[in-house]
Design a protein around this motif. Sequence first.
Motif, PDB file in Angstrom:
ATOM      1  N   ALA A 158     106.089 -75.273 -63.905  1.00 11.65           N
ATOM      2  CA  ALA A 158     106.602 -74.783 -62.626  1.00 11.65           C
ATOM      3  C   ALA A 158     106.129 -75.654 -61.484  1.00 11.65           C
ATOM      4  CB  ALA A 158     106.150 -73.346 -62.400  1.00 11.65           C
ATOM      5  N   LEU A 159     107.007 -75.835 -60.501  1.00 14.58           N
ATOM      6  CA  LEU A 159     106.668 -76.591 -59.296  1.00 14.58           C
ATOM      7  C   LEU A 159     107.651 -76.220 -58.204  1.00 14.58           C
ATOM      8  CD1 LEU A 159     105.013 -78.898 -57.909  1.00 14.58           C
ATOM      9  CD2 LEU A 159     106.827 -80.455 -58.639  1.00 14.58           C
ATOM     10  N   GLY A 160     107.172 -76.145 -56.960  1.00 17.92           N
ATOM     11  CA  GLY A 160     108.056 -75.934 -55.828  1.00 17.92           C
ATOM     12  C   GLY A 160     107.409 -75.094 -54.750  1.00 17.92           C
ATOM     13  N   PRO A 161     107.929 -75.159 -53.525  1.00 18.65           N
ATOM     14  CA  PRO A 161     107.317 -74.431 -52.408  1.00 18.65           C
ATOM     15  C   PRO A 161     107.324 -72.921 -52.579  1.00 18.65           C
ATOM     16  CG  PRO A 161     109.455 -75.373 -51.787  1.00 18.65           C
ATOM     17  CD  PRO A 161     109.084 -75.967 -53.099  1.00 18.65           C
ATOM     18  N   ALA A 162     108.247 -72.377 -53.363  1.00 15.07           N
ATOM     19  CA  ALA A 162     108.269 -70.929 -53.574  1.00 15.07           C
ATOM     20  C   ALA A 162     107.381 -70.499 -54.726  1.00 15.07           C
ATOM     21  CB  ALA A 162     109.708 -70.470 -53.837  1.00 15.07           C
ATOM     22  N   ILE A 163     106.819 -71.473 -55.463  1.00 12.51           N
ATOM     23  CA  ILE A 163     106.035 -71.134 -56.661  1.00 12.51           C
ATOM     24  C   ILE A 163     104.623 -71.716 -56.566  1.00 12.51           C
ATOM     25  CG2 ILE A 163     106.045 -71.100 -59.188  1.00 12.51           C
ATOM     26  CD1 ILE A 163     108.993 -71.916 -59.086  1.00 12.51           C
ATOM     27  N   THR A 164     104.507 -73.029 -56.596  1.00  8.36           N
ATOM     28  CA  THR A 164     103.203 -73.700 -56.587  1.00  8.36           C
ATOM     29  C   THR A 164     103.379 -75.121 -56.094  1.00  8.36           C
ATOM     30  OG1 THR A 164     101.380 -74.498 -57.980  1.00  8.36           O
ATOM     31  CG2 THR A 164     103.532 -74.273 -59.027  1.00  8.36           C
ATOM     32  N   ARG A 165     102.350 -75.636 -55.434  1.00  9.06           N
ATOM     33  CA  ARG A 165     102.422 -76.993 -54.872  1.00  9.06           C
ATOM     34  C   ARG A 165     102.074 -78.061 -55.902  1.00  9.06           C
ATOM     35  NH1 ARG A 165     105.211 -76.699 -50.048  1.00  9.06           N
ATOM     36  NH2 ARG A 165     104.666 -74.731 -49.037  1.00  9.06           N
TER      37      ARG A 165
END
Length: 506
Positions: A237-244
């Motif tokens: 997982a990666l992304g501004p809504a999940i994790t940096r």
Amino acid sequence: MSASVIIGEQQSGKPLQIDIEELLATRLLVQGNSGSGKSHLLRRLLEESAALVQQVVIDPEGDFVTLAEPFGHIVVDGAAYSNNDLIRLANRVRQHRASVILALDGLEIEAQMRCAATFINTLFDAPRDQWYPALVVVDEAQMFAPAAAGDVTDEVRRLSLSAMTNLMCRGRKRGLAGIIATQRLAKLAKNVAAEASNFLMGRTFLDIDMARAADLLGMDRRQAETIRDLERGQFLALGPAITRRPVAVRIGGVQTTSRAVSTGLLPPPTATGQDLHDLLHAAPTLEELTAVDGPSPRPAMPDAGDLMEQIGSYVMAVAPGTDQEPEDPLAGGDNLFAAAAVAAPPAIAPDEINAMIASIMEDMATEPGATYQQIASLYQDFTLRCRMKRIGHHAGDVAQFRRRFAMAVAGIYAPQEERWAELMGLARAVSDEWLAPFLVLARAAMEGEACPDDNELARVYGTSSSGRIRRLLEHLEKEGHIVVKTDYGGRRSVGIPELGVFTAAV
């Protein structure tokens, strides 16, 4: 008020959350080979966010129709309706904020692409006052946004690709947040995939797909090999809504299951070869002789008019009660497909409902800058607050909210009280646009207070233009709703003819 949902568990045992508000602005791409748990991930996300935001699911295999009963989604069978019917249904979906599943499993691929494109384009083209936030989930996105020409005509491919591009590239400003899932990144159009800022990458084996996945996650080629080692139900997982930073997550349990056939082992029958030969070559039975040729007919679907009535009366799902929820937010343990019950909302007395709505309206109306926000955004906030208090089915539609919010801005939080009865009767003749300033003036007159100045009326009206306030007063006076008096000292007072009261001159 949190708008986050738990999607699964990290290797450290810490829950991993997705911020739904941030997801609405940044979109999501899910990738994984067949059997990687991709559809299970989408089901988990849909179930957890069902009570928070409207959902539209483009379902080419009919896997998600099982969400309908426990979560209230309306199933639209794409094969049962004409193009014009689908356009009308999509318009109603946008207008009433209904969560729906567009089931396309009864159609050939070209018809699926046409149907999905029509539905998505209609959602996209909705009037500005219907730009409510919604998650638009497209499973098997490579079918609707192919990277290269396939067996379908160029005209159908362009139509479908254009709809998907609008959803991912321009949908955010219209409240549409695209969530696309694909088995093969290499088969998905790059301009569609590139618009996603959040990623959940599952198991894949082909070098070209691993390279693209690693590139999106910011991993080098050597690290990309770890994508091959992911287990079923495990994603990066990666992304501004999940994790940096990229993290591995095991997706949590779900409450519903797919209609797909189980992939588990089933021993063959124990009959001998001769017995099976006799069964296969036996004379046809009466049922077989009278059976209709071809596949079994699909169950009858409601006609377009009935379905539009269902959409018009749609009530969004209520989050499960805390007294029936499992203590572990990832209920199911090792069994990724464990089921859990959905609790029914408790009965609440009408007086208590009115008091809660009045409290919500007061909180919203007194927030700084509230009158300058779009009514669609305010209505979304209102329905969310109602659902958090388990009274979401009493929220009403946007037209009712617009007038109720105007009353709250004027300090009338409980308009059903007897003292406001006569004023509410007069307010019926005032249009929505002028209602809040009229009620502010009328309330000041009824209570003998000073006449609101231009700055106060501008705040109530949601403008910074003094010219608009002059035109506002002129319009209300021309329509006979108010009478404006200015004395020789330049002090203004406003009267309400039907009530026979005036504000104090200021």
